[in-house]
Design a protein around this motif. Structure first.
Motif, PDB file in Angstrom:
ATOM      1  N   UNK A 180       2.649  46.644  67.348  1.00  0.00           N
ATOM      2  CA  UNK A 180       2.970  45.927  68.598  1.00  0.00           C
ATOM      3  C   UNK A 180       1.796  45.079  69.065  1.00  0.00           C
ATOM      4  N   UNK A 181       0.578  45.483  68.711  1.00  0.00           N
ATOM      5  CA  UNK A 181      -0.610  44.719  69.120  1.00  0.00           C
ATOM      6  C   UNK A 181      -0.916  43.571  68.166  1.00  0.00           C
ATOM      7  N   UNK A 182      -0.107  43.376  67.152  1.00  0.00           N
ATOM      8  CA  UNK A 182      -0.304  42.232  66.255  1.00  0.00           C
ATOM      9  C   UNK A 182      -0.908  42.587  64.911  1.00  0.00           C
ATOM     10  N   UNK A 183      -1.213  43.885  64.701  1.00  0.00           N
ATOM     11  CA  UNK A 183      -1.771  44.267  63.403  1.00  0.00           C
ATOM     12  C   UNK A 183      -0.682  44.283  62.340  1.00  0.00           C
ATOM     13  N   UNK A 184      -1.091  44.082  61.119  1.00  0.00           N
ATOM     14  CA  UNK A 184      -0.160  44.150  59.999  1.00  0.00           C
ATOM     15  C   UNK A 184      -0.927  44.571  58.758  1.00  0.00           C
ATOM     16  N   UNK A 185      -0.216  44.703  57.673  1.00  0.00           N
ATOM     17  CA  UNK A 185      -0.841  45.076  56.399  1.00  0.00           C
ATOM     18  C   UNK A 185      -0.748  43.869  55.463  1.00  0.00           C
ATOM     19  N   UNK A 186      -1.924  43.365  55.072  1.00  0.00           N
ATOM     20  CA  UNK A 186      -1.942  42.125  54.294  1.00  0.00           C
ATOM     21  C   UNK A 186      -1.169  42.249  52.985  1.00  0.00           C
ATOM     22  N   UNK A 187      -1.073  43.485  52.451  1.00  0.00           N
ATOM     23  CA  UNK A 187      -0.351  43.645  51.181  1.00  0.00           C
ATOM     24  C   UNK A 187       1.169  43.596  51.392  1.00  0.00           C
ATOM     25  N   UNK A 188       1.592  43.618  52.657  1.00  0.00           N
ATOM     26  CA  UNK A 188       3.026  43.589  52.963  1.00  0.00           C
ATOM     27  C   UNK A 188       3.459  42.361  53.768  1.00  0.00           C
ATOM     28  N   UNK A 189       2.505  41.757  54.480  1.00  0.00           N
ATOM     29  CA  UNK A 189       2.869  40.672  55.417  1.00  0.00           C
ATOM     30  C   UNK A 189       3.221  39.394  54.666  1.00  0.00           C
ATOM     31  N   UNK A 190       4.395  38.860  54.978  1.00  0.00           N
ATOM     32  CA  UNK A 190       4.809  37.583  54.379  1.00  0.00           C
ATOM     33  C   UNK A 190       4.931  36.560  55.509  1.00  0.00           C
ATOM     34  N   UNK A 191       4.024  35.563  55.525  1.00  0.00           N
ATOM     35  CA  UNK A 191       4.048  34.576  56.611  1.00  0.00           C
ATOM     36  C   UNK A 191       5.367  33.819  56.674  1.00  0.00           C
ATOM     37  N   UNK A 192       5.828  33.612  57.904  1.00  0.00           N
ATOM     38  CA  UNK A 192       7.041  32.802  58.116  1.00  0.00           C
ATOM     39  C   UNK A 192       6.702  31.509  58.859  1.00  0.00           C
ATOM     40  N   UNK A 193       5.396  31.297  59.091  1.00  0.00           N
ATOM     41  CA  UNK A 193       4.908  30.050  59.701  1.00  0.00           C
ATOM     42  C   UNK A 193       3.427  29.977  59.328  1.00  0.00           C
ATOM     43  N   UNK A 194       2.752  28.913  59.739  1.00  0.00           N
ATOM     44  CA  UNK A 194       1.295  28.902  59.576  1.00  0.00           C
ATOM     45  C   UNK A 194       0.727  30.022  60.430  1.00  0.00           C
ATOM     46  N   UNK A 195      -0.348  30.640  59.956  1.00  0.00           N
ATOM     47  CA  UNK A 195      -0.886  31.795  60.677  1.00  0.00           C
ATOM     48  C   UNK A 195      -2.409  31.755  60.782  1.00  0.00           C
ATOM     49  N   UNK A 196      -2.946  32.464  61.777  1.00  0.00           N
ATOM     50  CA  UNK A 196      -4.381  32.764  61.827  1.00  0.00           C
ATOM     51  C   UNK A 196      -4.490  34.283  61.801  1.00  0.00           C
ATOM     52  N   UNK A 197      -5.247  34.797  60.828  1.00  0.00           N
ATOM     53  CA  UNK A 197      -5.316  36.245  60.641  1.00  0.00           C
ATOM     54  C   UNK A 197      -6.774  36.678  60.615  1.00  0.00           C
ATOM     55  N   UNK A 198      -7.093  37.696  61.380  1.00  0.00           N
ATOM     56  CA  UNK A 198      -8.461  38.242  61.351  1.00  0.00           C
ATOM     57  C   UNK A 198      -8.527  39.330  60.295  1.00  0.00           C
ATOM     58  N   UNK A 199      -9.428  39.129  59.325  1.00  0.00           N
ATOM     59  CA  UNK A 199      -9.637  40.117  58.275  1.00  0.00           C
ATOM     60  C   UNK A 199     -10.754  41.049  58.740  1.00  0.00           C
ATOM     61  N   UNK A 200     -10.535  42.353  58.649  1.00  0.00           N
ATOM     62  CA  UNK A 200     -11.498  43.302  59.216  1.00  0.00           C
ATOM     63  C   UNK A 200     -12.591  43.635  58.196  1.00  0.00           C
ATOM     64  N   UNK A 201     -13.207  42.605  57.673  1.00  0.00           N
ATOM     65  CA  UNK A 201     -14.307  42.761  56.707  1.00  0.00           C
ATOM     66  C   UNK A 201     -15.092  41.454  56.704  1.00  0.00           C
ATOM     67  N   UNK A 202     -16.319  41.511  56.193  1.00  0.00           N
ATOM     68  CA  UNK A 202     -17.125  40.281  56.161  1.00  0.00           C
ATOM     69  C   UNK A 202     -16.691  39.407  54.988  1.00  0.00           C
ATOM     70  N   UNK A 203     -17.056  38.133  55.075  1.00  0.00           N
ATOM     71  CA  UNK A 203     -16.690  37.220  53.989  1.00  0.00           C
ATOM     72  C   UNK A 203     -17.392  37.634  52.695  1.00  0.00           C
ATOM     73  N   UNK A 204     -18.648  38.128  52.814  1.00  0.00           N
ATOM     74  CA  UNK A 204     -19.395  38.529  51.614  1.00  0.00           C
ATOM     75  C   UNK A 204     -18.686  39.695  50.924  1.00  0.00           C
ATOM     76  N   UNK A 205     -18.195  40.638  51.718  1.00  0.00           N
ATOM     77  CA  UNK A 205     -17.496  41.792  51.136  1.00  0.00           C
ATOM     78  C   UNK A 205     -16.230  41.348  50.397  1.00  0.00           C
ATOM     79  N   UNK A 206     -15.691  40.215  50.799  1.00  0.00           N
ATOM     80  CA  UNK A 206     -14.456  39.714  50.164  1.00  0.00           C
ATOM     81  C   UNK A 206     -14.762  38.646  49.113  1.00  0.00           C
TER      82      UNK A 206
END
Ligand SMILES: Cc1cc2nc3c(=O)[nH]c(=O)nc-3n(C[C@H](O)[C@H](O)[C@H](O)COP(=O)(O)OP(=O)(O)OC[C@H]3O[C@@H](n4cnc5c(N)ncnc54)[C@H](O)[C@@H]3O)c2cc1C
Ligand code: FES
Length: 338
Positions: A72-98
């Motif tokens: 309800x607060x907007x969280x989702x699971x990236x392995x399951x989320x399928x965008x239905x529009x353009x999106x902005x998503x906060x990844x809970x990790x640093x860019x270096x870690x990814x």
């Protein structure tokens, strides 16, 4: 196909495009962005991320991976989320870690225009003709030519462009980038890395206030350019303070936007002039002026200005739902700039 901005914990942003009905994780991994992933099946919660804008199909998962409250607060699971529009998503990790590398663009200066005796509009074209994508309000780092130092500047143009624009105040003495820009010439090379930052415009769906101090107007120009391009029904109130009349720059550009209604309030802090009142933007932070029940608020400028606006909003009990700030803190500064 949807364009998804992945915003990492350290402020780095990378854009991916989903092909067909791909998940966010599939689209990211296809271009080498290793966002946190374990089961890839909606069971472990490792890939939890936060949607800041846009719509998506949340897919299938178990409660242990994502609670109802989180969803309800907007969280989702990236392995399951399928965008239905353009999106902005906060990844809970640093860019270096990814394993994300921020892109460095080789550019050539195409324009250096003094908007006042101390403010320069800088334009630079990406040499290989490619374009840069960013969220309006974000910034880039520019390598000061002949040094290994970078300085940060907010984009003041539309995204998806091959010609980047910045609005830069040259500090009076001893500034590395300021000294370079005073004698820079069209045709010289600049290395620009980005985009960076979490100060970017969200969807405008309630009354919105922009507070700009000095060249803190730059990210708001980028936001307003986008709103003007797409059209917006909400009125934006822009409060803009500068030191002197000549340093109120680009106000005519803002007033000329035909597809977004911007109410402008400008003032100067040093002396008096016929065009603008004297004082600080805080003069407009009153219950009489700001009558809506709740606002979305964006503030950008020098440290002291951002803090003064925040305090004044609190003192005057102006309610807000969302609140975003960007401080133009000098590189290496450990305390407030003078
Ligand atoms: C996220 C971010 C976005 C920014 N966006 C913009 C932008 O769009 N436009 C813009 O003009 N600036 C912007 N800045 C500020 C910019 O990055 C530089 O700090 C500024 O241009 C000074 O750089 P310089 O190399 O000339 O001076 P420096 O070599 O960094 O500074 C030399 C000396 O001057 C002091 N100094 C630096 N800035 C000031 C100042 N404003 N007033 C008084 N003393 C100062 C420093 O503390 C230092 O002692 C931004 C900063 C950040 C963090
Ligand atoms: S990786 Fe396990 S829930 Fe997404």
């Amino acid at each position: 196909m949807s364009k998804v901005a992945l915003n990492f914990e350290d402020g780095v942003t990378r854009f991916v495009e989903t092909a067909g009905y791909e998940t966010i994780a599939e689209a990211a991994y296809r271009v080498g962005i290793n966002i946190p992933l374990d089961c890839a099946d909606g069971a472990c919660g490792t890939c939890k991320c936060l949607s800041k804008s846009g719509s998506f199909d949340p897919g299938d998962y178990i409660d242990e991976a994502l609670s109802e409250e989180e969803a309800e607060s907007g969280y989702g699971l990236a392995c399951q989320m399928r965008p239905e529009s353009d999106m902005i998503v906060e990844i809970l990790a640093s860019s270096a870690a990814c394993k994300v590398e921020v892109t460095a663009y080789e550019t050539e200066i195409t324009e250096l225009t003094f908007l006042s005796s101390e403010i320069v509009k800088l334009k630079a074209k990406i040499k290989d003709g490619s374009t840069i994508t960013f969220l309006p309000g974000q910034y880039a780092n520019i390598l000061v030519p002949g040094t290994t130092e970078t300085r940060s500047y907010s984009f003041s143009c539309l995204s998806d462009t091959s010609e980047i624009e910045f609005i830069i105040r040259l500090i009076s003495e001893g500034g590395l980038m300021s000294d370079y820009l005073r004698q820079a010439k069209v045709g010289e090379t600049l290395t620009i890395t980005g985009p960076l930052g979490s100060f970017y415009s969200r969807e405008i769906n309630r009354q919105t206030l922009f507070f700009a101090g000095g060249t803190g107007i730059a990210p708001f120009i980028s936001m307003l350019e986008k709103l003007n391009k797409e059209g917006s029904t909400e009125t934006i109130k822009l409060y803009y303070g500068a030191t002197t009349e000549e340093n109120i720059v680009e106000l005519d550009r803002v007033k000329a936007y035909a597809n977004v209604d911007v109410e402008t309030y400008a003032c100067i802090s040093n002396g008096e002039c016929d065009s603008f009142p004297s004082g600080y933007v805080t003069q407009w932070i009153t219950k009489e002026e700001l009558t809506a029940d709740v606002y979305d608020i964006y503030i950008c400028g020098p440290n002291a200005m951002v803090d003064a606006v925040k305090s004044s909003l609190e003192e005057n009990q102006i309610n807000f739902d969302n609140f975003y700030t960007e401080k133009f803190i000098p590189t290496g500064a450990v305390s407030e700039p003078a």
